[in-house]
Design an enzyme around this catalytic site. Sequence first.
Site, PDB file in Angstrom:
ATOM      1  N   HIS A 138     -50.223  38.259  92.034  1.00  0.00           N
ATOM      2  CA  HIS A 138     -50.529  39.601  92.542  1.00  0.00           C
ATOM      3  C   HIS A 138     -50.856  40.586  91.433  1.00  0.00           C
ATOM      4  CE1 HIS A 138     -49.162  37.941  96.333  1.00  0.00           C
ATOM      5  NE2 HIS A 138     -50.064  38.770  96.812  1.00  0.00           N
ATOM      6  N   GLU A 176     -53.515  31.723 106.795  1.00  0.00           N
ATOM      7  CA  GLU A 176     -53.196  31.384 105.403  1.00  0.00           C
ATOM      8  C   GLU A 176     -52.187  30.248 105.308  1.00  0.00           C
ATOM      9  OE1 GLU A 176     -51.650  34.810 103.332  1.00  0.00           O
ATOM     10  OE2 GLU A 176     -50.559  35.516 105.070  1.00  0.00           O
ATOM     11  N   ASP A 227     -52.997  31.937  99.661  1.00  0.00           N
ATOM     12  CA  ASP A 227     -51.874  31.160 100.182  1.00  0.00           C
ATOM     13  C   ASP A 227     -52.352  29.875 100.838  1.00  0.00           C
ATOM     14  OD1 ASP A 227     -49.423  32.423  99.515  1.00  0.00           O
ATOM     15  OD2 ASP A 227     -50.081  34.113 100.726  1.00  0.00           O
ATOM     16  N   CYS A 260     -60.200  37.238 103.143  1.00  0.00           N
ATOM     17  CA  CYS A 260     -59.697  38.328 102.298  1.00  0.00           C
ATOM     18  C   CYS A 260     -58.975  37.809 101.064  1.00  0.00           C
ATOM     19  CB  CYS A 260     -58.806  39.280 103.090  1.00  0.00           C
ATOM     20  SG  CYS A 260     -57.329  38.484 103.730  1.00  0.00           S
TER      21      CYS A 260
HETATM   22  C1  PEP Z   1     -53.992  35.429 100.597  1.00  0.00           C
HETATM   23  O1  PEP Z   1     -52.956  34.759 100.647  1.00  0.00           O
HETATM   24  O2  PEP Z   1     -55.110  34.939 100.375  1.00  0.00           O
HETATM   25  C2  PEP Z   1     -53.937  36.901 100.779  1.00  0.00           C
HETATM   26  C3  PEP Z   1     -55.023  37.606 100.918  1.00  0.00           C
HETATM   27  O3  PEP Z   1     -52.721  37.493 100.761  1.00  0.00           O
HETATM   28  P1  PEP Z   1     -51.832  37.669  99.433  1.00  0.00           P
HETATM   29  O4  PEP Z   1     -52.692  37.306  98.254  1.00  0.00           O
HETATM   30  O5  PEP Z   1     -51.384  39.084  99.367  1.00  0.00           O
HETATM   31  O6  PEP Z   1     -50.719  36.720  99.662  1.00  0.00           O
HETATM   32 MG    MG Z   2     -51.185  35.624 101.439  1.00  0.00          MG
END
Ligand code: PEP
Ligand code: MG
Length: 542
Positions: free
Chosen positions: A188, A429, A453, A500
């Site tokens: 993140h 995901e 994920d 996303c």
């Molecule tokens: C993902 O898992 O691709 C996602 C967009 O959520 P995060 O990266 O916040 O887990």
């Molecule tokens: Mg995610």
Amino acid sequence: MQTYHGKSVFGGIAIGKIKVHQKGQQQVRRTKIDDPDAELARYEAAKGQAIEELAELYDKALREVGEANAAIFEVHQMMLMDDDYNESVENIVRTGLVNVEYAVASTGDNFSEMFASMDDDYMKARAADVKDISERGIRILQGGGNGMEDADEPAIIVAEDLAPSETVQMNKDKVLSFVTVLGSLNSHTAILARTMGIPALVGTDLEAFGELDGKLGIVDGGAGIIYVDPDAETFVTMQAKQAEDLEKKRLLQELKGKDNVTLDGRSIMLYANIGNIKDLASVLQNDAGGIGLFRSEFIYLERDTFPTEEEQFKIYKTVAETMAGKRVIIRTMDIGADKQCDYFEMEKEENPAMGCRAIRICLRRPEIFKTQLRALYRASAYGKIAIMFPMIISVDEVRRIKAIVEEVKKELTELGLEYGEPELGIMIETPAAVIMSDELAKEVDFFSIGTNDLTQYTLAIDRQNVSLDEFYDPHHPAVLRMIRMVVENSHKAGIWTGICGELGADRELTATFLKMGVDELSVSPGSILPIRKIVRETDLSK
Ligand code: PEP
Ligand code: MG
């Protein structure tokens, strides 16, 4: 000049002073001493320097932000001269025959606890100040710089690793670039750097990086290199590259206002990922068609206590109003895994990525979930908000969520509060959600594929673990087939699918996604125009 290599998180050139970010507070060790007078003489000298620094900070703040805001530095000076504070330090050194750093740290902790337990709000607020002056004293005693250069200049932040909670709390205007020794491309912190659109590297082979503090650095984000103390030739080359980059960015600006449509007429929605309302400026600057993922958990990570309904409502309303009728997809909080929040008081887990995370917390602790949902529903009266739920694995979960949503709407109606009718979507995901996507598609208005994920759970490779890179294939056919399957299932049910996760911004795959029929890509704001360029140059009929 020293040259180090890392993995590129985001391109671009940053030139500036390096600031080494140390984890948490200073590490203070307790050591035995035999000359308390000498130890206390060190304390007097450090105190004198601290008071001088604070006087300089007061003058600077007075000039820049006015008397009221500068006053805090005067308060700090007074605290450093306080008899009780100084007597406590002296007493700990003399009775325990311990080093003065330890005495200052203990005094800071004790006094700050005492202030924090007082009823008076003003006194309570002094708890942070007494910690602050103690940390200043310890830094000086440990021979650290005066810390003032950091206050002014934006810098290249170098760290062993950065937790998302540390990254979100940094003053973004002061960060030119992030360079970490650990960290993976899907962490993140990497995602935050991309959202900020600044050059960043992870997994960098820096040695003894603590010694880099204050040195001049150049980060070449695209090439994955950081130069320390660059020689004249590198400096000039990199300056020219920086100018070239800026020119490329300027040219991309010409794509603003244009459609995301291929040469043969296929169009796609291009939205932005954000984590904070401060990111809205770059969303507008880069002409995003909407917000495809607002990671609302960052609102929780920035605080020490649960954000209230009112606080959340204001944030969501601001985003909805700023986006003026464009779709804003807000994901309910995805706390857990690497995004830990102390005040949630979660049980320690062996494997938090597969633990109580995201929607699982929400379904177990509906009071937290309902507070967020109330804020979201109320804010949806002010714009085109859509709500998205993370980490779904079953139809049953979606039905439970919808039942809670109905309760929230009923409560709002009873309270006479206005609310809108947001679209409801889910993140795909987990492999379970992919396999169940035909059923899930009948329950919701849209899907958004979280490839970060989805890739980790499909390949069984921890997204934080850099040491497995040799096995990690971001373009793994299993993941690409899953994306195709989800898109097909969603279209059969008459709903749309976006991506996303970070793969959505992978320019090598843009044409593939278009061919698969992906309806939306949600990417960091800085990637919108480069992807628009690719879309407009693609001809799917060929
Ligand atoms: C993902 O898992 O691709 C996602 C967009 O959520 P995060 O990266 O916040 O887990
Ligand atoms: Mg995610």
